[in-house]
Design a protein around this motif. Structure first.
Motif, PDB file in Angstrom:
ATOM      1  N   VAL B 122     -17.346  35.137 -59.157  1.00 37.74           N
ATOM      2  CA  VAL B 122     -17.747  36.239 -58.281  1.00 37.74           C
ATOM      3  C   VAL B 122     -19.141  36.022 -57.693  1.00 37.74           C
ATOM      4  O   VAL B 122     -19.317  35.841 -56.492  1.00 37.74           O
ATOM      5  CB  VAL B 122     -17.742  37.591 -59.044  1.00 37.74           C
ATOM      6  CG1 VAL B 122     -18.019  38.741 -58.092  1.00 37.74           C
ATOM      7  CG2 VAL B 122     -16.414  37.807 -59.737  1.00 37.74           C
ATOM      8  N   ALA B 126     -22.075  34.862 -53.262  1.00 38.69           N
ATOM      9  CA  ALA B 126     -22.940  35.618 -52.342  1.00 38.69           C
ATOM     10  C   ALA B 126     -24.255  34.909 -52.051  1.00 38.69           C
ATOM     11  O   ALA B 126     -25.009  35.339 -51.187  1.00 38.69           O
ATOM     12  CB  ALA B 126     -23.214  37.005 -52.931  1.00 38.69           C
ATOM     13  N   ALA B 148      -6.026  35.549 -55.416  1.00 37.25           N
ATOM     14  CA  ALA B 148      -5.837  36.931 -54.955  1.00 37.25           C
ATOM     15  C   ALA B 148      -6.906  37.853 -55.533  1.00 37.25           C
ATOM     16  O   ALA B 148      -7.338  38.805 -54.886  1.00 37.25           O
ATOM     17  CB  ALA B 148      -4.443  37.421 -55.356  1.00 37.25           C
ATOM     18  N   PRO B 151     -10.922  36.802 -53.693  1.00 33.62           N
ATOM     19  CA  PRO B 151     -10.704  36.244 -52.350  1.00 33.62           C
ATOM     20  C   PRO B 151     -11.988  35.762 -51.681  1.00 33.62           C
ATOM     21  O   PRO B 151     -11.973  34.767 -50.958  1.00 33.62           O
ATOM     22  CB  PRO B 151     -10.078  37.408 -51.575  1.00 33.62           C
ATOM     23  CG  PRO B 151     -10.459  38.641 -52.334  1.00 33.62           C
ATOM     24  CD  PRO B 151     -10.547  38.225 -53.777  1.00 33.62           C
ATOM     25  N   GLY B 152     -13.110  36.456 -51.942  1.00 33.24           N
ATOM     26  CA  GLY B 152     -14.359  36.080 -51.272  1.00 33.24           C
ATOM     27  C   GLY B 152     -14.781  34.666 -51.622  1.00 33.24           C
ATOM     28  O   GLY B 152     -15.229  33.901 -50.764  1.00 33.24           O
ATOM     29  N   ALA B 155     -12.450  32.219 -49.942  1.00 39.14           N
ATOM     30  CA  ALA B 155     -12.642  32.244 -48.482  1.00 39.14           C
ATOM     31  C   ALA B 155     -13.828  31.375 -48.076  1.00 39.14           C
ATOM     32  O   ALA B 155     -13.859  30.821 -46.991  1.00 39.14           O
ATOM     33  CB  ALA B 155     -12.857  33.677 -48.011  1.00 39.14           C
ATOM     34  N   THR B 184      -3.957  32.605 -47.069  1.00 42.77           N
ATOM     35  CA  THR B 184      -4.250  33.900 -46.432  1.00 42.77           C
ATOM     36  C   THR B 184      -5.735  34.034 -46.114  1.00 42.77           C
ATOM     37  O   THR B 184      -6.112  34.452 -45.024  1.00 42.77           O
ATOM     38  CB  THR B 184      -3.834  35.062 -47.358  1.00 42.77           C
ATOM     39  OG1 THR B 184      -2.438  34.969 -47.572  1.00 42.77           O
ATOM     40  CG2 THR B 184      -4.158  36.410 -46.747  1.00 42.77           C
ATOM     41  N   VAL B 185      -6.592  33.698 -47.093  1.00 46.79           N
ATOM     42  CA  VAL B 185      -8.030  33.921 -46.882  1.00 46.79           C
ATOM     43  C   VAL B 185      -8.752  32.696 -46.344  1.00 46.79           C
ATOM     44  O   VAL B 185      -9.857  32.803 -45.810  1.00 46.79           O
ATOM     45  CB  VAL B 185      -8.736  34.408 -48.173  1.00 46.79           C
ATOM     46  CG1 VAL B 185      -8.235  35.782 -48.568  1.00 46.79           C
ATOM     47  CG2 VAL B 185      -8.590  33.416 -49.311  1.00 46.79           C
TER      48      VAL B 185
END
Lengths: 115, 218
Positions: B122, B126, B148, B151-152, B155, B184-185
């Motif tokens: 996670v 960032a 899923a 996703p970040g 991505a 998807t991402v």
């Protein structure tokens, strides 16, 4: 818990503005995109902890989550993307481009009006 | 009284990241930020990569861990320069920490620098470190729901490594679901299926590295 670092950065900026304006901050608004995965509860807790004993203690921190948007390739519809059902709501296509995720922003700070 | 700012919250980190990026461009260093859960095989993949490619490229590794310098010692034993950052609780590396570590490994003399981030799917996502590209590793035993759920992180990947594929016969793992969720991402990033332990599929990873080392960008 990257919320800790985010909260510390938000606090530093608010304190700088409070010092400059000689005013007490009462509310701040933070916004972030879905991919930033900022947890609201953790963020509020981290901010309260960081703000304890400062002029920011007790102020309201609002967090606005901005959903992901995508553009459907076949029909060009712009839509809010739900990752659980990644489909264009218009034509049901799975062929789309995801728009850049909204950045992590400190949008505004509200200060107490001076009497 | 309301003050409108619209200011990037992590701007301090982003300024440091921009400096790192400039450093890599000036010295023609290709830098990869490696992100995964704890135990997905970041260090194992780097050890094997160093052993196999150290004659061709000079490689350095910046290790991020909450505690211990175990990983830096493993990397040094494999034959690369390594510097350990102990974050003492922090769940991710920051661009400033990387700036200091780059000096410790004389990064300007290297072809390739890996930054092995703190094991976490996670938080590291960032924080831009100024890297040329991002490697996200997912390992089979972690389960097929990770893209899923996070996703970040997926991505933001330039390349995705699916590690421990030698364990596919032994654990429930829906490969087509993983590939669909990643697509998807992040439809651009290649997904490289390999085993850092057995070496199966590893050549596709080395080809990816060589190609990007030649042009020095992801």
């Amino acid at each position: 818990m990257h919320e800790t670092v985010v909260a510390e950065n938000v606090l530093r900026t608010i304190l700088e503005h409070a010092e400059k304006l000689k005013a007490r901050p009462v509310r701040a608004l933070v916004s972030c995109g879905q991919f930033n995965a900022l947890n609201e509860e953790a963020m509020k807790f981290a901010f309260e902890t960081a703000a304890a004993g400062t002029v920011c203690q007790g102020m309201l921190l609002q967090i606005r989550q901005i959903p992901l948007r995508a553009v459907c390739r076949p029909c060009r519809t712009v839509f809010e993307l739900n990752l659980m059902t990644p489909l264009c709501p218009q034509c049901r296509s799975e062929d789309f481009d995801i728009e850049p995720d909204a950045p992590l922003l400190l949008e505004e700070i509200e200060f107490e009006d001076k009497q | 009284m309301k003050v409108s700012l619209n200011q990037k919250i992590l701007s301090r980190n982003e300024e440091a990241a921009a400096k790192n990026r400039q450093f890599f461009a000036e010295h023609k260093v290709f830098c990869l930020n490696v992100i995964s859960s704890p135990g997905a095989g970041k260090t194992a993949l780097l050890e094997r990569t160093i052993r196999d490619l150290k004659e061709q490229f000079s490689i350095g590794v910046i290790e991020g861990d909450i505690e211990t310098d175990n990983d830096a010692r493993r990397i040094q034993a494999a034959g690369a320069r390594a510097f350990q950052i102990e974050t003492k609780g922090a769940c991710h590396l920051s661009a400033e920490q990387v700036q200091n570590a780059l000096k410790m490994i004389d990064a300007q003399t290297l072809d390739l620098v890996f930054i092995e981030n703190v094991g976490n799917l996670v938080c590291p996502s960032a924080f831009d470190l100024g890297e040329s590209g991002r490697v996200v590793i997912l390992s089979v035993p972690e389960g097929d729901d990770k893209p899923a759920k996070y996703p970040g992180t997926f991505a933001g990947a330039s390349v995705i490594v699916l590690n421990k594929i030698d364990l596919l016969p032994y654990v429930p793992f829906d490969l087509s679901r993983v590939l669909a969720d990643i697509h998807t991402v992040n439809p651009q990033a290649p997904v490289l299926q390999l085993s850092a332990a057995t070496g199966e599929g590893i050549d596709a990873w080395y080809d990816w590295l060589r190609r990007h080392l030649e042009k020095k960008q992801p």
